[in-house]
Design an enzyme around this catalytic site. Sequence first.
Site, PDB file in Angstrom:
ATOM      1  N   GLU A  97     -35.036 -31.821  13.206  1.00 32.52           N
ATOM      2  CA  GLU A  97     -35.262 -30.944  12.012  1.00 32.52           C
ATOM      3  C   GLU A  97     -33.296 -30.808  11.207  1.00 32.52           C
ATOM      4  OE1 GLU A  97     -36.450 -28.654   9.234  1.00 32.52           O
ATOM      5  OE2 GLU A  97     -36.716 -27.048  10.139  1.00 32.52           O
ATOM      6  N   ASP A  98     -33.421 -29.991   9.949  1.00 34.54           N
ATOM      7  CA  ASP A  98     -31.669 -29.939   9.535  1.00 34.54           C
ATOM      8  C   ASP A  98     -31.789 -28.925  10.270  1.00 34.54           C
ATOM      9  OD1 ASP A  98     -33.685 -28.016   8.236  1.00 34.54           O
ATOM     10  OD2 ASP A  98     -33.833 -28.436   6.562  1.00 34.54           O
ATOM     11  N   ASP A 101     -32.244 -21.284  12.370  1.00 31.26           N
ATOM     12  CA  ASP A 101     -31.673 -20.227  11.964  1.00 31.26           C
ATOM     13  C   ASP A 101     -32.787 -19.598  12.989  1.00 31.26           C
ATOM     14  OD1 ASP A 101     -30.576 -18.569  10.613  1.00 31.26           O
ATOM     15  OD2 ASP A 101     -32.034 -18.335   8.881  1.00 31.26           O
ATOM     16  N   PHE A 150     -24.602 -19.223   4.336  1.00 30.14           N
ATOM     17  CA  PHE A 150     -25.681 -20.221   3.798  1.00 30.14           C
ATOM     18  C   PHE A 150     -25.607 -20.917   3.408  1.00 30.14           C
ATOM     19  CE2 PHE A 150     -28.715 -21.898   0.450  1.00 30.14           C
ATOM     20  CZ  PHE A 150     -30.218 -21.079   1.163  1.00 30.14           C
ATOM     21  N   ARG A 163     -29.566 -31.201  -2.429  1.00 29.08           N
ATOM     22  CA  ARG A 163     -29.894 -31.521  -1.148  1.00 29.08           C
ATOM     23  C   ARG A 163     -29.064 -33.031  -1.114  1.00 29.08           C
ATOM     24  NH1 ARG A 163     -34.298 -29.562   1.640  1.00 29.08           N
ATOM     25  NH2 ARG A 163     -35.925 -28.843  -0.221  1.00 29.08           N
TER      26      ARG A 163
HETATM   27  P1  5GP Z   1     -35.591 -20.709  11.162  1.00 30.47           P
HETATM   28  O1  5GP Z   1     -37.418 -20.778  11.267  1.00 30.47           O
HETATM   29  O2  5GP Z   1     -34.499 -21.367  12.039  1.00 30.47           O
HETATM   30  O3  5GP Z   1     -35.395 -19.579  11.273  1.00 30.47           O
HETATM   31  O4  5GP Z   1     -35.313 -21.723   9.520  1.00 30.47           O
HETATM   32  C1  5GP Z   1     -35.239 -22.928   9.661  1.00 30.47           C
HETATM   33  C2  5GP Z   1     -35.684 -23.092   8.151  1.00 30.47           C
HETATM   34  O5  5GP Z   1     -35.413 -22.291   7.228  1.00 30.47           O
HETATM   35  C3  5GP Z   1     -34.594 -24.677   7.472  1.00 30.47           C
HETATM   36  O6  5GP Z   1     -35.774 -25.825   7.912  1.00 30.47           O
HETATM   37  C4  5GP Z   1     -34.181 -24.856   6.549  1.00 30.47           C
HETATM   38  O7  5GP Z   1     -35.267 -24.801   5.205  1.00 30.47           O
HETATM   39  C5  5GP Z   1     -34.388 -22.801   5.896  1.00 30.47           C
HETATM   40  N1  5GP Z   1     -32.992 -22.231   6.465  1.00 30.47           N
HETATM   41  C6  5GP Z   1     -32.098 -21.547   7.366  1.00 30.47           C
HETATM   42  N2  5GP Z   1     -30.864 -21.201   7.449  1.00 30.47           N
HETATM   43  C7  5GP Z   1     -30.338 -22.364   5.807  1.00 30.47           C
HETATM   44  C8  5GP Z   1     -29.188 -22.640   5.682  1.00 30.47           C
HETATM   45  O8  5GP Z   1     -28.269 -21.774   5.757  1.00 30.47           O
HETATM   46  N3  5GP Z   1     -29.456 -23.090   4.058  1.00 30.47           N
HETATM   47  C9  5GP Z   1     -30.368 -23.961   3.897  1.00 30.47           C
HETATM   48  N4  5GP Z   1     -30.820 -24.354   3.024  1.00 30.47           N
HETATM   49  N5  5GP Z   1     -31.723 -23.734   4.566  1.00 30.47           N
HETATM   50  C10 5GP Z   1     -31.747 -22.833   5.619  1.00 30.47           C
END
Ligand code: 5GP
Length: 173
Positions: A97-98, A101, A150, A163
């Site tokens: 995963e990228d 958060d 972000f 991207r």
């Molecule tokens: P989580 O469910 O852990 O809160 O969020 C994960 C997803 O939120 C990531 O796969 C991504 O799509 C998005 N996300 C969370 N933080 C960022 C950020 O700083 N930048 C971007 N572009 N996407 C984020």
Amino acid sequence: MRLQLKVLISAEDIARRVQELGREITADYQGRSLMIIGILKGAVVFMSDLIRQISVPLEVDFMAISSYGEATETSGVVQLLKDLDRPIEGKHVLIVEDIIDTGLTLSYLYQLLQSRNPATLKTAVLLDKPERRRTDFTPDYVGFTIPDKFVIGYGLDYNHMHRELPYVGVLEN
Ligand code: 5GP
């Protein structure tokens, strides 16, 4: 519109860290083969670099999900848009995963895939923003721990764009 971006992690630093992660994963999976699951679309850049630094036999598959909510916020409600093409039962599975958060996306995916009885299940993320975690989920492999900003680039989007940037940047206001 031109984006005002500050480089948070350079392309060179990413390449170095991805190489280290690849070596670590190679050592951990010695003698086994791997099933790498990329989460579309954010993970594609990281995944394509990472798999070329891993030297155990591996196959790849993809899942696509969407989380409802604001553009820069995760609501915690996850919808499966594309499932895996093949079963993972008995396989050594690594979710790539990228970014993590709140942790809601990865913990949802982890539970979903765990229910399909893989031999082992681990997670690798390029970026970790621990400050906003709302679950006790901890990824097995983390590229970089970053502050609650972000970030864009190296697979991560801003309104579906940018991207392709080779580095991870932060929006400057
Ligand atoms: P989580 O469910 O852990 O809160 O969020 C994960 C997803 O939120 C990531 O796969 C991504 O799509 C998005 N996300 C969370 N933080 C960022 C950020 O700083 N930048 C971007 N572009 N996407 C984020």
